[in-house]
Write a protein that holds these residues in place. Sequence first.
Motif, PDB file in Angstrom:
ATOM      1  N   SER A 269       1.746  -6.905  -0.916  1.00 19.22           N
ATOM      2  CA  SER A 269       1.645  -8.285  -0.478  1.00 19.22           C
ATOM      3  C   SER A 269       1.235  -8.269   0.985  1.00 19.22           C
ATOM      4  O   SER A 269       0.828  -7.232   1.495  1.00 19.22           O
ATOM      5  CB  SER A 269       2.974  -9.021  -0.697  1.00 19.22           C
ATOM      6  N   MET A 270       1.383  -9.365   1.659  1.00 14.72           N
ATOM      7  CA  MET A 270       0.916  -9.472   3.041  1.00 14.72           C
ATOM      8  C   MET A 270       1.452  -8.350   3.941  1.00 14.72           C
ATOM      9  O   MET A 270       0.699  -7.643   4.560  1.00 14.72           O
ATOM     10  CB  MET A 270       1.331 -10.831   3.600  1.00 14.72           C
ATOM     11  N   HIS A 271       2.780  -8.185   3.999  1.00 16.39           N
ATOM     12  CA  HIS A 271       3.382  -7.217   4.931  1.00 16.39           C
ATOM     13  C   HIS A 271       4.322  -6.230   4.258  1.00 16.39           C
ATOM     14  O   HIS A 271       5.072  -5.539   4.920  1.00 16.39           O
ATOM     15  CB  HIS A 271       4.147  -7.954   6.031  1.00 16.39           C
ATOM     16  N   ALA A 272       4.305  -6.190   2.930  1.00 20.97           N
ATOM     17  CA  ALA A 272       5.250  -5.332   2.213  1.00 20.97           C
ATOM     18  C   ALA A 272       4.714  -5.021   0.823  1.00 20.97           C
ATOM     19  O   ALA A 272       3.655  -5.504   0.430  1.00 20.97           O
ATOM     20  CB  ALA A 272       6.602  -6.036   2.109  1.00 20.97           C
ATOM     21  N   PHE A 273       5.461  -4.207   0.106  1.00 23.03           N
ATOM     22  CA  PHE A 273       5.158  -3.918  -1.295  1.00 23.03           C
ATOM     23  C   PHE A 273       6.213  -4.586  -2.166  1.00 23.03           C
ATOM     24  O   PHE A 273       7.410  -4.519  -1.858  1.00 23.03           O
ATOM     25  CB  PHE A 273       5.184  -2.409  -1.556  1.00 23.03           C
ATOM     26  N   LEU A 274       5.783  -5.228  -3.230  1.00 20.15           N
ATOM     27  CA  LEU A 274       6.702  -5.765  -4.229  1.00 20.15           C
ATOM     28  C   LEU A 274       6.925  -4.662  -5.249  1.00 20.15           C
ATOM     29  O   LEU A 274       5.973  -4.114  -5.804  1.00 20.15           O
ATOM     30  CB  LEU A 274       6.107  -6.997  -4.905  1.00 20.15           C
ATOM     31  N   ILE A 275       8.181  -4.311  -5.485  1.00 16.13           N
ATOM     32  CA  ILE A 275       8.533  -3.194  -6.341  1.00 16.13           C
ATOM     33  C   ILE A 275       9.410  -3.708  -7.487  1.00 16.13           C
ATOM     34  O   ILE A 275      10.493  -4.250  -7.250  1.00 16.13           O
ATOM     35  CB  ILE A 275       9.326  -2.117  -5.561  1.00 16.13           C
ATOM     36  N   ARG A 276       8.974  -3.516  -8.718  1.00 13.58           N
ATOM     37  CA  ARG A 276       9.763  -3.875  -9.902  1.00 13.58           C
ATOM     38  C   ARG A 276      10.666  -2.686 -10.220  1.00 13.58           C
ATOM     39  O   ARG A 276      10.181  -1.567 -10.421  1.00 13.58           O
ATOM     40  CB  ARG A 276       8.829  -4.169 -11.072  1.00 13.58           C
ATOM     41  N   VAL A 277      11.985  -2.917 -10.218  1.00  9.58           N
ATOM     42  CA  VAL A 277      12.938  -1.830 -10.405  1.00  9.58           C
ATOM     43  C   VAL A 277      13.945  -2.158 -11.506  1.00  9.58           C
ATOM     44  O   VAL A 277      14.193  -3.324 -11.816  1.00  9.58           O
ATOM     45  CB  VAL A 277      13.714  -1.515  -9.101  1.00  9.58           C
TER      46      VAL A 277
ATOM     47  N   ALA B  49      12.053   0.191   5.455  1.00 12.15           N
ATOM     48  CA  ALA B  49      12.888  -1.012   5.359  1.00 12.15           C
ATOM     49  C   ALA B  49      12.745  -1.613   3.966  1.00 12.15           C
ATOM     50  O   ALA B  49      11.741  -1.400   3.288  1.00 12.15           O
ATOM     51  CB  ALA B  49      12.480  -2.034   6.413  1.00 12.15           C
ATOM     52  N   TYR B  50      13.769  -2.368   3.563  1.00 14.11           N
ATOM     53  CA  TYR B  50      13.693  -3.070   2.285  1.00 14.11           C
ATOM     54  C   TYR B  50      14.370  -4.428   2.402  1.00 14.11           C
ATOM     55  O   TYR B  50      15.210  -4.647   3.275  1.00 14.11           O
ATOM     56  CB  TYR B  50      14.357  -2.257   1.162  1.00 14.11           C
ATOM     57  N   ALA B  51      13.995  -5.332   1.509  1.00 10.79           N
ATOM     58  CA  ALA B  51      14.684  -6.607   1.344  1.00 10.79           C
ATOM     59  C   ALA B  51      15.097  -6.687  -0.125  1.00 10.79           C
ATOM     60  O   ALA B  51      14.278  -6.405  -1.011  1.00 10.79           O
ATOM     61  CB  ALA B  51      13.790  -7.781   1.718  1.00 10.79           C
ATOM     62  N   TRP B  52      16.338  -7.046  -0.386  1.00 10.33           N
ATOM     63  CA  TRP B  52      16.880  -7.059  -1.742  1.00 10.33           C
ATOM     64  C   TRP B  52      16.120  -8.020  -2.637  1.00 10.33           C
ATOM     65  O   TRP B  52      15.973  -7.799  -3.824  1.00 10.33           O
ATOM     66  CB  TRP B  52      18.353  -7.438  -1.679  1.00 10.33           C
TER      67      TRP B  52
ATOM     68  N   LEU C 170      11.525  -5.873  -2.150  1.00 10.63           N
ATOM     69  CA  LEU C 170      10.422  -5.646  -1.225  1.00 10.63           C
ATOM     70  C   LEU C 170      10.675  -4.384  -0.421  1.00 10.63           C
ATOM     71  O   LEU C 170      11.818  -4.083  -0.068  1.00 10.63           O
ATOM     72  CB  LEU C 170      10.276  -6.824  -0.263  1.00 10.63           C
ATOM     73  N   LEU C 171       9.606  -3.671  -0.115  1.00  7.87           N
ATOM     74  CA  LEU C 171       9.692  -2.417   0.613  1.00  7.87           C
ATOM     75  C   LEU C 171       8.597  -2.386   1.670  1.00  7.87           C
ATOM     76  O   LEU C 171       7.445  -2.714   1.372  1.00  7.87           O
ATOM     77  CB  LEU C 171       9.500  -1.256  -0.363  1.00  7.87           C
ATOM     78  N   LYS C 172       8.970  -2.032   2.901  1.00  5.70           N
ATOM     79  CA  LYS C 172       7.986  -1.826   3.966  1.00  5.70           C
ATOM     80  C   LYS C 172       7.787  -0.325   4.134  1.00  5.70           C
ATOM     81  O   LYS C 172       8.748   0.439   4.113  1.00  5.70           O
ATOM     82  CB  LYS C 172       8.457  -2.425   5.291  1.00  5.70           C
ATOM     83  N   ALA C 173       6.516   0.084   4.285  1.00  4.58           N
ATOM     84  CA  ALA C 173       6.194   1.499   4.450  1.00  4.58           C
ATOM     85  C   ALA C 173       5.245   1.682   5.627  1.00  4.58           C
ATOM     86  O   ALA C 173       4.414   0.813   5.906  1.00  4.58           O
ATOM     87  CB  ALA C 173       5.559   2.042   3.174  1.00  4.58           C
ATOM     88  N   ASP C 174       5.358   2.824   6.278  1.00  5.79           N
ATOM     89  CA  ASP C 174       4.449   3.174   7.375  1.00  5.79           C
ATOM     90  C   ASP C 174       3.031   3.276   6.820  1.00  5.79           C
ATOM     91  O   ASP C 174       2.818   3.982   5.829  1.00  5.79           O
ATOM     92  CB  ASP C 174       4.885   4.502   7.984  1.00  5.79           C
ATOM     93  N   PRO C 175       2.054   2.585   7.411  1.00  4.27           N
ATOM     94  CA  PRO C 175       0.693   2.590   6.870  1.00  4.27           C
ATOM     95  C   PRO C 175       0.002   3.952   6.914  1.00  4.27           C
ATOM     96  O   PRO C 175      -0.904   4.212   6.123  1.00  4.27           O
ATOM     97  CB  PRO C 175      -0.047   1.572   7.720  1.00  4.27           C
TER      98      PRO C 175
END
Length: 78
Positions: free
Chosen positions: A13-21, A57-60, A45-50
Amino acid sequence: GHVMIVMNKPVQSMHAFLIRVADSARTGHSHDTRRHSGIGMGTLLLKADPVSGQPYAYAWKEGGFWEDNVSFAMGRPA
């Protein structure tokens, strides 16, 4: 710690990855299959170093608080 299984390829997505878990938790993620606590599937959501791809970082759930004081360990089947 918390263990989860990634069910689909991450979607950027814009600034993160959407992860289905799939996991077992007291509360669900975004677009979750569970009504209450327990086993289910949802999106976090998961943020990763480009450059390195290392998550930091993650958001629940979408719109949730970003937690960045965490360590990640990941693996894939051989």
